[in-house]
Design a protein around this motif. Sequence first.
Motif, PDB file in Angstrom:
ATOM      1  N   UNK A 176       0.956  -1.698  -0.185  1.00 23.66           N
ATOM      2  CA  UNK A 176       0.064   0.112   0.140  1.00 23.66           C
ATOM      3  C   UNK A 176       0.970   1.034  -0.189  1.00 23.66           C
ATOM      4  N   UNK A 177       0.532   1.920  -0.937  1.00 26.23           N
ATOM      5  CA  UNK A 177       1.191   3.595  -0.506  1.00 26.23           C
ATOM      6  C   UNK A 177       0.870   4.774   0.288  1.00 26.23           C
ATOM      7  N   UNK A 178       0.957   4.145   1.766  1.00 27.00           N
ATOM      8  CA  UNK A 178       1.241   4.615   2.600  1.00 27.00           C
ATOM      9  C   UNK A 178       1.585   4.793   3.687  1.00 27.00           C
ATOM     10  N   UNK A 179       2.204   5.776   4.853  1.00 24.83           N
ATOM     11  CA  UNK A 179       3.070   6.370   5.549  1.00 24.83           C
ATOM     12  C   UNK A 179       2.207   7.194   6.747  1.00 24.83           C
ATOM     13  N   UNK A 211      10.339  17.836   3.387  1.00 26.68           N
ATOM     14  CA  UNK A 211       9.712  17.237   2.140  1.00 26.68           C
ATOM     15  C   UNK A 211      10.067  16.593   1.572  1.00 26.68           C
ATOM     16  N   UNK A 212      10.619  15.165   2.157  1.00 33.38           N
ATOM     17  CA  UNK A 212      10.124  14.312   2.144  1.00 33.38           C
ATOM     18  C   UNK A 212       9.259  13.644   1.953  1.00 33.38           C
ATOM     19  N   UNK A 213       8.485  13.969   2.343  1.00 34.68           N
ATOM     20  CA  UNK A 213       7.352  13.326   2.881  1.00 34.68           C
ATOM     21  C   UNK A 213       6.196  14.477   1.232  1.00 34.68           C
ATOM     22  N   UNK A 214       6.372  15.622   1.225  1.00 34.15           N
ATOM     23  CA  UNK A 214       6.275  16.217   0.395  1.00 34.15           C
ATOM     24  C   UNK A 214       6.089  15.006  -0.966  1.00 34.15           C
ATOM     25  N   UNK A 265       1.660   8.552  -2.491  1.00 38.49           N
ATOM     26  CA  UNK A 265       1.877   8.178  -1.533  1.00 38.49           C
ATOM     27  C   UNK A 265       0.735   8.989  -0.421  1.00 38.49           C
ATOM     28  N   UNK A 266       0.059   7.967  -0.186  1.00 35.35           N
ATOM     29  CA  UNK A 266      -0.682   9.469   1.489  1.00 35.35           C
ATOM     30  C   UNK A 266      -0.554   9.248   2.646  1.00 35.35           C
ATOM     31  N   UNK A 267      -0.509   9.758   4.056  1.00 37.08           N
ATOM     32  CA  UNK A 267       0.132   9.880   5.010  1.00 37.08           C
ATOM     33  C   UNK A 267      -1.554   9.642   5.600  1.00 37.08           C
ATOM     34  N   UNK A 268      -1.312   8.507   6.355  1.00 34.53           N
ATOM     35  CA  UNK A 268      -2.164   7.434   7.470  1.00 34.53           C
ATOM     36  C   UNK A 268      -1.865   7.520   8.831  1.00 34.53           C
ATOM     37  N   UNK A 269      -2.582   6.701   9.494  1.00 33.86           N
ATOM     38  CA  UNK A 269      -2.446   6.052  11.007  1.00 33.86           C
ATOM     39  C   UNK A 269      -0.949   4.652  10.862  1.00 33.86           C
ATOM     40  N   UNK A 278       2.802   1.877   5.115  1.00 31.62           N
ATOM     41  CA  UNK A 278       3.777   0.447   5.134  1.00 31.62           C
ATOM     42  C   UNK A 278       4.975   1.294   5.067  1.00 31.62           C
ATOM     43  N   UNK A 279       5.945   2.688   4.995  1.00 29.45           N
ATOM     44  CA  UNK A 279       6.661   3.104   5.677  1.00 29.45           C
ATOM     45  C   UNK A 279       6.343   3.930   6.691  1.00 29.45           C
ATOM     46  N   UNK A 280       7.371   4.123   7.116  1.00 27.87           N
ATOM     47  CA  UNK A 280       7.805   5.301   7.972  1.00 27.87           C
ATOM     48  C   UNK A 280       8.590   6.068   7.606  1.00 27.87           C
ATOM     49  N   UNK A 281       8.495   7.287   8.665  1.00 28.14           N
ATOM     50  CA  UNK A 281       9.635   8.279   7.704  1.00 28.14           C
ATOM     51  C   UNK A 281      10.287   8.787   8.638  1.00 28.14           C
ATOM     52  N   UNK A 282      11.597   9.173   8.806  1.00 29.82           N
ATOM     53  CA  UNK A 282      12.453   9.127  10.112  1.00 29.82           C
ATOM     54  C   UNK A 282      13.668  10.233  10.319  1.00 29.82           C
ATOM     55  N   UNK A 283      13.820  11.428  11.138  1.00 32.48           N
ATOM     56  CA  UNK A 283      14.918  11.665  10.865  1.00 32.48           C
ATOM     57  C   UNK A 283      16.886  11.086  11.697  1.00 32.48           C
ATOM     58  N   UNK A 284      17.318  10.750  11.324  1.00 28.59           N
ATOM     59  CA  UNK A 284      19.092  10.373  11.324  1.00 28.59           C
ATOM     60  C   UNK A 284      18.931  10.567  12.637  1.00 28.59           C
ATOM     61  N   UNK A 285      18.314  11.021  13.351  1.00 30.39           N
ATOM     62  CA  UNK A 285      19.408  11.540  14.533  1.00 30.39           C
ATOM     63  C   UNK A 285      19.113  10.677  15.679  1.00 30.39           C
ATOM     64  N   UNK A 286      17.799   9.965  15.331  1.00 29.97           N
ATOM     65  CA  UNK A 286      16.529   9.216  15.836  1.00 29.97           C
ATOM     66  C   UNK A 286      16.840   7.901  16.162  1.00 29.97           C
ATOM     67  N   UNK A 287      17.724   7.493  17.153  1.00 27.77           N
ATOM     68  CA  UNK A 287      18.079   6.463  17.814  1.00 27.77           C
ATOM     69  C   UNK A 287      17.170   4.824  16.980  1.00 27.77           C
ATOM     70  N   UNK A 288      18.304   3.912  16.314  1.00 29.34           N
ATOM     71  CA  UNK A 288      17.838   2.648  15.379  1.00 29.34           C
ATOM     72  C   UNK A 288      16.442   2.427  16.385  1.00 29.34           C
TER      73      UNK A 288
END
Length: 839
Positions: free
Chosen positions: A557-560, A575-578, A585-589, A594-604
């Motif tokens: 599914x094209x969701x993030x 801008x990655x989300x845009x 892709x559509x932002x959803x809950x 299917x995709x999560x977008x995160x910053x590199x500063x967040x610990x794995x």
Amino acid sequence: MVDVVQDIMERDCTILGLMDHDNYTRIVTANCPLAVLPRREATCAHTIMQESGTVFMLPDMLADWRFAQSPHVEAGLRSYAGTQLRYHLPGTDVEVAFGSLCVASYSKQPPLSPVQASTLQRLAQSMVHMIVERASLHRKGLQEEVFAKLAAALPDLKAHNVVGRIMDVLRECYPTCHVSYQVHQDGIIHLRGNMDIPYTEVQQWLWEDTDAIHDIVLRDNHIPGETLQLTGRTLRAVIVKMKAVGCTYLVVETDDLKTIFDDVDAGFVLQCAMTICNVLMGEHLQAALAAKEQFLRGVTHELRTPIHAIIASAELLLEETQFVEEILASPGRTSGLKSSPSMLKVIRDQGQHLLKMVNKVIQLEQLDPIDQHDLTMSMHNIGLVESDVVSSVMDSSLYKDKNGRVVIVVDNRLPSSVELLFIDGDLLKQALLCLLLNALSTTNEGHILFKTSLGPDSSYLDYEMVDTGVGVVPEDWARVFLTQEKVEGDDSKTPVSRRCALSNAARITSLLNGALTLVSSAPGRGSHFRLRLHKPHIESEENPQSMRRRLEQSTMPLTYFMPIEQDIETLPLVYAARNLESLGFVQTLRDQASIAIADVMVEPDVLRKAIYDWQIVIVVTDRTETSKGRSGPDTRMLRCPFPTVRAQLWSVIDAALDIYKQHDLHALRPRLTNLDVDSRAPSPGLAAVSHMARRDRSSIRILIVDDNDINVKVLATYAKKRKFAYATARNGQEAVERYGEAVCHHDAGVFTLVLMDLQMPVMDGAEATRQIRELERKHELRPSLVYMVSGQSLDKDKKRSLDAGADGYYVKPFSISSMDDLIQLHFKDRAGSRSGEQV
């Protein structure tokens, strides 16, 4: 019209005919056969000789001694009335009689009434207009035919064949004429019949011997044209002087009295002459540009090489003198050496400033012929154009000098179906690069927005650059695209480069059927430029393996969603989300994405706890950290560099589709949808993918190849200070020999890094690199790293180097820190490194 005359005049027959040198030709008749009659037998020959505006009438031809014995009267013709077909030459007081309109009967008839005579004249004048219009259409058709023959010859024209080919075209178009190409310094044209005429007698490229023509008409008027013997003397000619290629003349001449040249002939011969000039001048221009480029290459090398030595030497000396500042800073110590480090910094900084000025001069020289650029139109991937432009700027020293104070963001709002653009891709990238570099040069902190969008009904394609730089005052808006103008708001250190970049971008945009405008700007608040391409030719990629097709056919599914709330407002994530949304892709809950977008500063570990096992994470990273690929021990974490450009985002999504399908993540979704987030365990079978192993730092063995002693000393000093083993060579042939010796004596160690100059005597760097690669293949060795180090910055030099097998390309001068970065990238830990001795 002839039938109307027949009805009005009520005579036995009506004839419309044209007269030439020999014959009278009936072209339309009523109650009379069409025919071609000898001029001496045609009664209409007398009509043409009458005064203008008269009707020649013969009520009883048998009673007139001039016609009683004519063949027509003997055949039964008795009465005649006719008027001339006369054409008034525009802009003159000259009239030419070229035919007649007449009525005749086989019995005596009274003269025409004044009304009938006037009507006959008016109808004749109407026919003249019809005949002239028809003749003009016919002449236009002939004109199109000859120009088509010229156009057919154009693709194959070169400097060595253009004169001969154009002469062949002229001979084909004028088969009865004599064609010549003459060169005269005195302005005297040589014509057939031993005639020499000054070019000053040529009027509007046309010349005729009026005296000779007048004598022929008077003396030989009774002789039929086909038997009229001329002396070979030229009567008329089209003569065009080609000033652009010296005192040369293109001449088409004839001795035929009936051949008349007009403005169409003059225009065609003029076009042929211009074609010759353009091809020869184009060849000369290319030769001049080649000579200029060769000169520029030499100047570039000669300037950048000493500048490189100055900057690199200053950097190395600064490293040596760092401890001096600490000693001098201790209590009670004073010394005249206190200024030494600062003076070294001055040398380094001024060397870098000098380099910038050299680059600006070279840039200005390279932009001169842009208006003569031949467009190379083809289909280009819009995403790759965007990626190439951004990468070029991110890799530039100008961006690195900003030291993170300026953020570049990419906002691509094109739908996923917009993939290919028919355009000259190199020119488009050059224009966009000029705009982006201009924005970067005027922005010391803040951000630059690179936005792409499509107008309604694809009527236009917009590229926009919005910066937070110095801006431009309103009264200077109209002058920002003029190279010679300096506008308020220009940085005093970079006005030339900025004006040059904007002017060049405007010229390129015009060539590409577009317009470059300054949308808005204010001092201290930045500028907004828009490059608009009108009616762009846009297509979708038809390849079944294209990304758009893969998205359409994917089960993912094209969701993030964004799992870390506090990072939502950061520019990279926004801008990655845009860009994801522009691809569908559509932002959803969280539990539906299917995709999560995160910053590199967040610990794995934090990320893993925030996502499901069937979700894939796109980690937005700094571009200098990595390009793209997997991150950490979990293959579900994919890295995407910022700025997020369409092409790299495609690549990351492509990897996500493969992972989603390969590990059947779709099957995990239903079982995990209602589970508590903290109770999830890592998915089995998702093994990490290791990076390509780097060489150990202790294996570093450098081969320094350069024909300049200073460059060799600088790089050798660098190797000694870093305690790297090294060897030197002064040309490509010597480099290959040194490399071959190292291969034969493997115990001494093969070179792991080659710093290769491009321009060298005996053998250049490209050929040396190619032979080194052959040695490695022959002996089945692990390839060494070969980096070209050159004063040349032309794209063709870089391409030739990479094609030869080089791993990268450095333009002199480069900083010592760049060398350290190169070592850090390809070699790990320094333990056990060898001493910096020459080998």
